[in-house]
Design a protein around this motif. Structure first.
Motif, PDB file in Angstrom:
ATOM      1  N   ASP A  75      62.460 -30.628  63.434  1.00 18.15           N
ATOM      2  CA  ASP A  75      61.465 -31.663  63.560  1.00 18.15           C
ATOM      3  C   ASP A  75      60.665 -31.748  62.590  1.00 18.15           C
ATOM      4  O   ASP A  75      60.341 -30.785  61.402  1.00 18.15           O
ATOM      5  CB  ASP A  75      60.714 -30.952  64.824  1.00 18.15           C
ATOM      6  N   PHE A  76      59.913 -32.954  62.308  1.00 23.60           N
ATOM      7  CA  PHE A  76      59.153 -33.286  61.202  1.00 23.60           C
ATOM      8  C   PHE A  76      58.067 -32.107  61.202  1.00 23.60           C
ATOM      9  O   PHE A  76      57.588 -31.840  62.254  1.00 23.60           O
ATOM     10  CB  PHE A  76      58.308 -34.592  61.226  1.00 23.60           C
ATOM     11  N   GLY A  77      57.860 -31.679  59.876  1.00 25.06           N
ATOM     12  CA  GLY A  77      56.599 -30.474  59.713  1.00 25.06           C
ATOM     13  C   GLY A  77      57.296 -29.105  59.680  1.00 25.06           C
ATOM     14  O   GLY A  77      56.910 -28.025  59.180  1.00 25.06           O
ATOM     15  N   GLU A  78      58.691 -28.988  60.161  1.00 21.06           N
ATOM     16  CA  GLU A  78      59.487 -27.700  60.141  1.00 21.06           C
ATOM     17  C   GLU A  78      59.903 -27.597  58.933  1.00 21.06           C
ATOM     18  O   GLU A  78      60.492 -28.460  58.200  1.00 21.06           O
ATOM     19  CB  GLU A  78      60.502 -27.832  61.150  1.00 21.06           C
ATOM     20  N   THR A 104      60.022 -29.540  53.274  1.00 26.51           N
ATOM     21  CA  THR A 104      59.571 -29.978  54.375  1.00 26.51           C
ATOM     22  C   THR A 104      59.267 -31.507  54.356  1.00 26.51           C
ATOM     23  O   THR A 104      58.666 -32.180  53.600  1.00 26.51           O
ATOM     24  CB  THR A 104      57.993 -29.483  54.507  1.00 26.51           C
ATOM     25  N   ASP A 106      57.107 -34.383  56.079  1.00 27.64           N
ATOM     26  CA  ASP A 106      56.004 -34.707  57.174  1.00 27.64           C
ATOM     27  C   ASP A 106      55.268 -35.990  56.770  1.00 27.64           C
ATOM     28  O   ASP A 106      55.750 -36.614  55.957  1.00 27.64           O
ATOM     29  CB  ASP A 106      54.985 -33.614  57.271  1.00 27.64           C
ATOM     30  N   ASP A 107      54.102 -36.339  57.539  1.00 22.11           N
ATOM     31  CA  ASP A 107      53.283 -37.527  57.345  1.00 22.11           C
ATOM     32  C   ASP A 107      54.085 -38.649  57.441  1.00 22.11           C
ATOM     33  O   ASP A 107      53.996 -39.820  56.649  1.00 22.11           O
ATOM     34  CB  ASP A 107      52.614 -37.489  56.088  1.00 22.11           C
ATOM     35  N   VAL A 108      55.020 -38.713  58.512  1.00 31.26           N
ATOM     36  CA  VAL A 108      55.820 -39.922  58.757  1.00 31.26           C
ATOM     37  C   VAL A 108      55.140 -41.093  59.437  1.00 31.26           C
ATOM     38  O   VAL A 108      54.601 -40.765  60.720  1.00 31.26           O
ATOM     39  CB  VAL A 108      57.168 -39.398  59.588  1.00 31.26           C
ATOM     40  N   PHE A 118      56.764 -41.452  54.340  1.00 28.43           N
ATOM     41  CA  PHE A 118      56.900 -39.928  54.556  1.00 28.43           C
ATOM     42  C   PHE A 118      56.628 -39.035  53.197  1.00 28.43           C
ATOM     43  O   PHE A 118      56.733 -39.549  52.175  1.00 28.43           O
ATOM     44  CB  PHE A 118      58.008 -39.441  55.377  1.00 28.43           C
ATOM     45  N   THR A 119      56.087 -37.955  53.627  1.00 29.57           N
ATOM     46  CA  THR A 119      56.095 -37.032  52.415  1.00 29.57           C
ATOM     47  C   THR A 119      57.207 -36.006  52.393  1.00 29.57           C
ATOM     48  O   THR A 119      57.132 -35.264  53.328  1.00 29.57           O
ATOM     49  CB  THR A 119      54.652 -36.355  52.555  1.00 29.57           C
ATOM     50  N   THR A 164      54.859 -32.439  45.854  1.00 29.92           N
ATOM     51  CA  THR A 164      55.054 -33.327  46.958  1.00 29.92           C
ATOM     52  C   THR A 164      55.464 -34.632  46.359  1.00 29.92           C
ATOM     53  O   THR A 164      54.859 -34.923  45.248  1.00 29.92           O
ATOM     54  CB  THR A 164      53.719 -33.621  47.802  1.00 29.92           C
ATOM     55  N   TRP A 191      65.773 -33.837  59.267  1.00 29.79           N
ATOM     56  CA  TRP A 191      64.610 -33.612  60.091  1.00 29.79           C
ATOM     57  C   TRP A 191      64.727 -35.281  60.742  1.00 29.79           C
ATOM     58  O   TRP A 191      65.260 -36.020  60.467  1.00 29.79           O
ATOM     59  CB  TRP A 191      63.347 -33.771  59.181  1.00 29.79           C
TER      60      TRP A 191
END
Length: 196
Positions: A75-78, A104, A106-108, A118-119, A164, A191
């Motif tokens: 999942d996003f963030g994992e 990782t 995230d921030d999608v 996303f990041t 990042t 992800w």
């Protein structure tokens, strides 16, 4: 004047050839016709058998295009962690000492203008050397369609610390889910989640 067809001209030749042939040759001719029919029948049945075998063949042998199966995704963030030996050079690697490089996503979010943002974060431990990201590729999937992700400020060589990268890829207006596939040498992670 009567018109003669080409077939009418061939008839006397065929009759002459048939009259001159011996009985053994006629049998041989009939045998070859039967053999030909038999091989055609056999050839005709092979594709069906091959199709049946292909339908239940080993997984991964199909022409399927798209991201990996959902069971292989995060999942996003994992975080996705990959161990690396500690030491500046291979001959200096410490036996059994490894540290994890962690990726990782995230921030999608969708920007409403046909892009997904996303990041991608890469956390590099103290390895005693820089960590290469110059050959890393990141790809986005929406259903079955894949498109490369880009960054305005990509990281090529990473010192110890967290790095990042703001990334973007083209997204269909109707896209509701996003799958991101990252590959860096032997490291590969996927992800997936909703595109908000």
């Amino acid at each position: 004047m009567r018109r003669i067809t080409p077939y009418a001209l061939l008839l006397p030749l065929v009759l002459t050839a048939a009259a001159c042939a011996s009985p053994d040759q006629e049998v041989a001719l009939e045998d070859s016709v039967e053999t030909s029919a038999t091989s055609e029948e056999t050839t005709g049945s092979d594709p069906t058998e091959e199709a049946d075998e292909g339908a239940g063949g080993a997984p991964g042998t199909s022409d399927q295009v798209g991201p990996p199966d959902a069971g292989d995704t995060l999942d996003f963030g994992e975080p996705a962690a990959f161990p690396y030996p500690v030491g500046a050079y291979e001959e200096e690697f410490q036996d059994g000492v490894e540290e994890d490089v962690v990726y990782t996503v995230d921030d999608v979010a969708g920007d409403g203008a046909g892009n997904a943002d996303f990041t991608l974060s890469v956390e590099v431990p103290e390895l005693g050397r820089v960590f290469g990201l110059g050959n890393m590729s990141v790809e986005c999937f929406f259903d079955e369609a894949g498109t490369p992700a880009t960054s305005d400020d990509p990281v090529v060589e990473a010192e110890a610390g967290t790095h990042t990268m703001d990334m973007r890829c083209e997204a269909p207006q109707s896209a509701q889910n996003l799958t991101v596939v990252m590959t860096n040498a032997e490291d590969e992670a996927t992800w997936t989640g909703p595109l908000e």
